[in-house]
Design a protein around this motif. Structure first.
Motif, PDB file in Angstrom:
ATOM      1  N   ASP A 153       0.829  -1.209   0.000  1.00 27.01           N
ATOM      2  CA  ASP A 153       0.000   0.000   0.000  1.00 27.01           C
ATOM      3  C   ASP A 153       0.862   1.256   0.000  1.00 27.01           C
ATOM      4  OD1 ASP A 153      -2.352  -1.463  -0.003  1.00 27.01           O
ATOM      5  OD2 ASP A 153      -2.497  -1.518   2.187  1.00 27.01           O
ATOM      6  N   GLU A 154       1.924   1.242   0.812  1.00 26.79           N
ATOM      7  CA  GLU A 154       2.832   2.381   0.826  1.00 26.79           C
ATOM      8  C   GLU A 154       3.507   2.536  -0.537  1.00 26.79           C
ATOM      9  OE1 GLU A 154       6.552   4.253   3.410  1.00 26.79           O
ATOM     10  OE2 GLU A 154       6.338   2.080   3.283  1.00 26.79           O
ATOM     11  N   ALA A 155       3.904   1.412  -1.128  1.00 32.93           N
ATOM     12  CA  ALA A 155       4.544   1.455  -2.444  1.00 32.93           C
ATOM     13  C   ALA A 155       3.618   2.065  -3.487  1.00 32.93           C
ATOM     14  CB  ALA A 155       4.965   0.047  -2.873  1.00 32.93           C
ATOM     15  N   LYS A 156       2.348   1.686  -3.452  1.00 35.98           N
ATOM     16  CA  LYS A 156       1.381   2.225  -4.419  1.00 35.98           C
ATOM     17  C   LYS A 156       1.231   3.730  -4.244  1.00 35.98           C
ATOM     18  CE  LYS A 156      -3.404   1.699  -6.004  1.00 35.98           C
ATOM     19  NZ  LYS A 156      -4.674   0.957  -5.828  1.00 35.98           N
ATOM     20  N   MET A 157       1.134   4.180  -2.984  1.00 38.37           N
ATOM     21  CA  MET A 157       0.981   5.610  -2.706  1.00 38.37           C
ATOM     22  C   MET A 157       2.201   6.393  -3.193  1.00 38.37           C
ATOM     23  SD  MET A 157       0.834   7.458   1.012  1.00 38.37           S
ATOM     24  CE  MET A 157       2.575   7.043   1.270  1.00 38.37           C
ATOM     25  N   LEU A 158       3.405   5.894  -2.875  1.00 46.79           N
ATOM     26  CA  LEU A 158       4.627   6.574  -3.284  1.00 46.79           C
ATOM     27  C   LEU A 158       4.775   6.582  -4.801  1.00 46.79           C
ATOM     28  CD1 LEU A 158       7.056   5.102  -0.594  1.00 46.79           C
ATOM     29  CD2 LEU A 158       6.309   7.482  -0.755  1.00 46.79           C
ATOM     30  N   ALA A 159       4.433   5.462  -5.441  1.00 50.83           N
ATOM     31  CA  ALA A 159       4.559   5.357  -6.899  1.00 50.83           C
ATOM     32  C   ALA A 159       3.642   6.347  -7.595  1.00 50.83           C
ATOM     33  CB  ALA A 159       4.256   3.934  -7.348  1.00 50.83           C
ATOM     34  N   GLN A 160       2.426   6.489  -7.097  1.00 54.13           N
ATOM     35  CA  GLN A 160       1.490   7.428  -7.711  1.00 54.13           C
ATOM     36  C   GLN A 160       1.966   8.866  -7.533  1.00 54.13           C
ATOM     37  OE1 GLN A 160      -2.182   6.257  -5.793  1.00 54.13           O
ATOM     38  NE2 GLN A 160      -2.652   4.722  -7.363  1.00 54.13           N
ATOM     39  N   GLU A 161       2.535   9.159  -6.366  1.00 51.11           N
ATOM     40  CA  GLU A 161       3.061  10.508  -6.140  1.00 51.11           C
ATOM     41  C   GLU A 161       4.234  10.790  -7.075  1.00 51.11           C
ATOM     42  OE1 GLU A 161       4.563  13.375  -2.438  1.00 51.11           O
ATOM     43  OE2 GLU A 161       3.988  11.297  -2.045  1.00 51.11           O
ATOM     44  N   LEU A 162       5.115   9.828  -7.247  1.00 52.99           N
ATOM     45  CA  LEU A 162       6.267  10.007  -8.128  1.00 52.99           C
ATOM     46  C   LEU A 162       5.835  10.140  -9.586  1.00 52.99           C
ATOM     47  CD1 LEU A 162       8.780   7.539  -6.471  1.00 52.99           C
ATOM     48  CD2 LEU A 162       9.118  10.002  -6.754  1.00 52.99           C
ATOM     49  N   ASP A 163       4.826   9.370  -9.993  1.00 59.74           N
ATOM     50  CA  ASP A 163       4.338   9.467 -11.366  1.00 59.74           C
ATOM     51  C   ASP A 163       3.767  10.851 -11.630  1.00 59.74           C
ATOM     52  OD1 ASP A 163       3.736   8.089 -13.942  1.00 59.74           O
ATOM     53  OD2 ASP A 163       1.670   8.537 -13.365  1.00 59.74           O
ATOM     54  N   ALA A 164       3.012  11.390 -10.670  1.00 60.70           N
ATOM     55  CA  ALA A 164       2.450  12.733 -10.831  1.00 60.70           C
ATOM     56  C   ALA A 164       3.564  13.784 -10.895  1.00 60.70           C
ATOM     57  CB  ALA A 164       1.500  13.036  -9.672  1.00 60.70           C
ATOM     58  N   LEU A 165       4.573  13.621 -10.046  1.00 58.12           N
ATOM     59  CA  LEU A 165       5.703  14.550 -10.077  1.00 58.12           C
ATOM     60  C   LEU A 165       6.441  14.481 -11.406  1.00 58.12           C
ATOM     61  CD1 LEU A 165       7.144  14.068  -6.478  1.00 58.12           C
ATOM     62  CD2 LEU A 165       6.200  16.184  -7.407  1.00 58.12           C
ATOM     63  N   ASN A 166       6.516  13.291 -11.991  1.00 53.39           N
ATOM     64  CA  ASN A 166       7.210  13.140 -13.266  1.00 53.39           C
ATOM     65  C   ASN A 166       6.477  13.867 -14.388  1.00 53.39           C
ATOM     66  OD1 ASN A 166       9.440  11.889 -14.757  1.00 53.39           O
ATOM     67  ND2 ASN A 166       7.815  10.764 -15.808  1.00 53.39           N
ATOM     68  N   ILE A 167       5.156  13.855 -14.334  1.00 54.21           N
ATOM     69  CA  ILE A 167       4.371  14.600 -15.329  1.00 54.21           C
ATOM     70  C   ILE A 167       4.661  16.091 -15.196  1.00 54.21           C
ATOM     71  CG2 ILE A 167       2.027  15.251 -16.015  1.00 54.21           C
ATOM     72  CD1 ILE A 167       1.170  12.396 -15.133  1.00 54.21           C
ATOM     73  N   ALA A 168       4.678  16.573 -13.960  1.00 57.93           N
ATOM     74  CA  ALA A 168       4.989  17.990 -13.730  1.00 57.93           C
ATOM     75  C   ALA A 168       6.415  18.309 -14.158  1.00 57.93           C
ATOM     76  CB  ALA A 168       4.786  18.318 -12.248  1.00 57.93           C
ATOM     77  N   ARG A 169       7.333  17.392 -13.892  1.00 59.37           N
ATOM     78  CA  ARG A 169       8.731  17.596 -14.276  1.00 59.37           C
ATOM     79  C   ARG A 169       8.864  17.750 -15.786  1.00 59.37           C
ATOM     80  NH1 ARG A 169      11.651  14.677 -17.812  1.00 59.37           N
ATOM     81  NH2 ARG A 169      10.819  12.760 -16.899  1.00 59.37           N
TER      82      ARG A 169
END
Length: 600
Positions: free
Chosen positions: A332-348
């Motif tokens: 569950d933590e991995a899923k939460m972190l992965a989604q946050e990183l994916d969103a940050l990558n779009i912004a990046r």
């Protein structure tokens, strides 16, 4: 001739539309024959092996690398035994051990390797990752003060610290013990601490200078196992099988763009096989967040799908997200972190596109991209420091010379920059020299990449210093900037079978380049300009046979314009890539360079 006349221009191309000359990748005839006989290879494959510097007696280890054959003795690394002793001493004493990691993929992978090894002893090590914007790269007195206040007794730095002499001296002054595990260039005098393990440390005899930090940490885990075993710490408990974490070593090696030869190639090749099981919860969750399907892992997964997302945390988000993702066993933590990183990558990506566009306009206005200068230094106010390295890489690809991109904070008058270099030009050494001469507030790196901090009013001085420093290396770099071709094929021969035969050479990277194939006299039909400046088309030969093709970020460059014009009679160089869209199981030709025979 660009290399003094020793090699004829391939297909007569002495100047492509990007300004480069072509040649066939050189190989010794005797080595080609030896590979054909010993490995039962056809001439094309045997030639490719020989052209990559694989000696007659190294072919089998190259094609099927094993840890048994290539794993170095940990004791061959200077201070490795000292590091293992210090860390096991701290473990046995119940000391508070903290990890200090860099904010990129290599740092995150290195930290996760140590966390997972200690977890087998029931210990969860805290990870400290400096904030890219407020703290910059590597250890600082402030960071060590923070760690001391958190109760740390021993700090193990990974992927940083080898050049942090002053910060490490401060750690000693406040009673904090330090072990440094790194791979970056460093000064002759190492930081004064318990151990400095770095295959690029002056005097280190390991011969493993191409390792990423994650590779050095992987060897450290073997040394820790050996030391713990000698002390009887595995009595009544299973000894950690470090091979289960090869996927993390591979992530560091690929994303840090290290030379994939020898032991480092074994780490990467075997690591991709481990990754293919997708047992690491963080990598599995990140793959899902990216919308990619699990399956056999390739370098592309690490370098273009997973790596940029892990890096996004350090670039424009929270610096420790990547290390937390790769360390966690909680789905569950991995899923939460992965989604946050994916969103940050779009912004990046959005930020990166804006900075790239502004930097291109600024450089082209000065003419620095096509003059005789050794490198390009471009700066802009409020360019995000987290993307300047990516932009520097894009511009280096575009203009074939080293580029440093600096984001200037207008309020405090300080610029933070990152550079990417050309083969034959040691950018890290030049930046280190600028720091030594007092031109920079901070700076360092390695041959192909560097980071720096500079006062805004000294950027012009920095540009002049680096141009003078690198001018002597420019001619050799230009001479090395051949497009080196493995074989001439026609569109009919661009098949999945040919692609899979050459996949035996993977994984690719520096010192083991991806195979390049040439097509002669083809026409670009049905060209389409895509978002991002990419060009898609179909390449058709004289006999009507064709292959799907794409060229990246080139629509406004001469090669892209020739493709979009549907020009015939072109010579092209590119890579074969798998094309499995809708189950077609074909190939696509990824265009690297374009030449017009009428102009070559």
């Amino acid at each position: 001739m660009a290399d003094g006349g020793h090699s004829p221009a391939f297909l007569g191309v002495s100047r492509s539309l990007s300004g480069r000359a072509w040649r066939q990748r050189p190989a010794e005839a005797a080595t080609i024959r030896a590979h054909m006989q010993a490995l039962d290879l056809d001439e094309l494959m045997a030639r490719a092996l020989a052209a990559r510097g694989v000696a007659a007696d190294q072919g089998r280890n190259f094609l099927t690398p094993t840890l048994r054959a290539l794993f170095p003795d940990p004791s061959s690394f200077m201070d490795m035994d000292k590091a293992a002793t210090a860390i096991i001493d701290a473990l046995q004493a119940g000391a508070s051990i903290h990890i200090f990691a860099d904010y990129d993929v290599d740092g995150a992978s290195s930290a996760a390797l140590l966390v997972r090894w200690f977890r087998t002893f029931g210990a969860d090590l805290p990870i400290y990752v400096p904030d890219r914007l407020t703290e910059g790269y590597g250890p600082s007195a402030r960071a060590f003060d923070t760690l001391k206040s958190r109760g740390a007794d021993l700090v193990v730095t990974v992927d940083c610290g080898a050049a942090a002499n002053e910060a490490v001296a401060h750690a000693a002054a406040i009673g904090l013990k330090v072990v440094v595990i790194d791979h970056h260039m460093m000064r002759e005098e190492p930081p004064a601490c318990l151990a400095v393990v770095n295959p690029n440390r002056p005097g280190c005899g390991s011969g493993q200078g191409n390792l990423a930090a994650a590779g050095v940490v992987f060897v450290l885990l073997a040394a820790l196992n050996r030391e713990a075993r000698a002390r009887g710490l595995f009595e009544g408990r299973a000894e950690p099988d470090i091979r289960q974490w090869l996927d993390l070593a591979a992530m560091g090696a690929i994303c840090d763009v290290t030379g994939l030869t020898g032991f480092n190639r074994a780490l990467t090749s075997l690591g991709l096989k481990v990754m293919s099981d997708w047992n690491n919860p963080g990598l599995r969750a990140l793959l899902a967040a990216a919308g990619a399907e699990p399956g056999p892992a390739k370098s592309n997964h690490a370098g273009f799908i997973l790596g940029p997302r892990i890096n996004a945390g350090g670039r424009i988000g929270k610096s420790d997200l990547g290390a937390r993702l790769l360390s966690t066993d909680d789905a569950d933590e991995a899923k939460m972190l992965a989604q946050e990183l994916d969103a940050l990558n779009i912004a990046r990506r959005e930020v990166e596109a804006q900075v790239t566009e502004q930097a291109v306009r600024r450089v082209e206005a000065t003419g620095a991209h096509n003059d005789e200068s050794a490198l390009i230094v471009v700066s802009g106010e409020d360019w995000h420091p987290g993307v300047v390295g990516i932009v520097a890489g894009r511009l280096r690809e575009r203009w074939r010379k080293p580029v440093i991109v600096i984001g200037v904070d207008a309020i405090n008058g300080v610029g933070k920059g990152s550079g990417r270099s050309q083969p034959g030009m040691n950018l890290g050494r030049a930046v280190q020299a600028a720091w030594n001469e007092g031109v920079l507030i901070a700076g360092g790196g390695h041959a192909m990449a560097a980071g720096l901090t500079v006062a805004a009013d000294r950027i012009d001085e920095l540009r002049a210093f680096l141009n003078e420093r690198l001018s002597g290396e420019r001619a050799e770099a230009v001479a090395q900037d051949w497009v080196e071709i493995d074989a001439l094929i026609d569109p009919r021969a661009a098949t999945r079978d040919l692609f899979e035969a050459f996949e035996q050479l993977a994984p690719y990277g520096p010192a083991n380049p991806e195979p390049l194939f040439a097509l002669q006299g083809v026409q670009a039909r049905e060209p389409v300009a895509m978002n991002g400046g990419h060009v898609r088309c179909r390449l058709v030969g004289a006999d009507g046979a064709s292959v799907r093709a794409i060229a990246w970020r080139c629509a406004d460059l001469p090669g892209g314009k020739a493709l979009l014009a549907g020009q015939g009679g072109l010579n092209l160089v590119g890579r074969l890539k798998a094309d499995d869209w809708n189950g077609r199981r074909g190939v696509q030709f990824e265009i690297e360079d374009v030449a017009d025979p009428r102009m070559a």
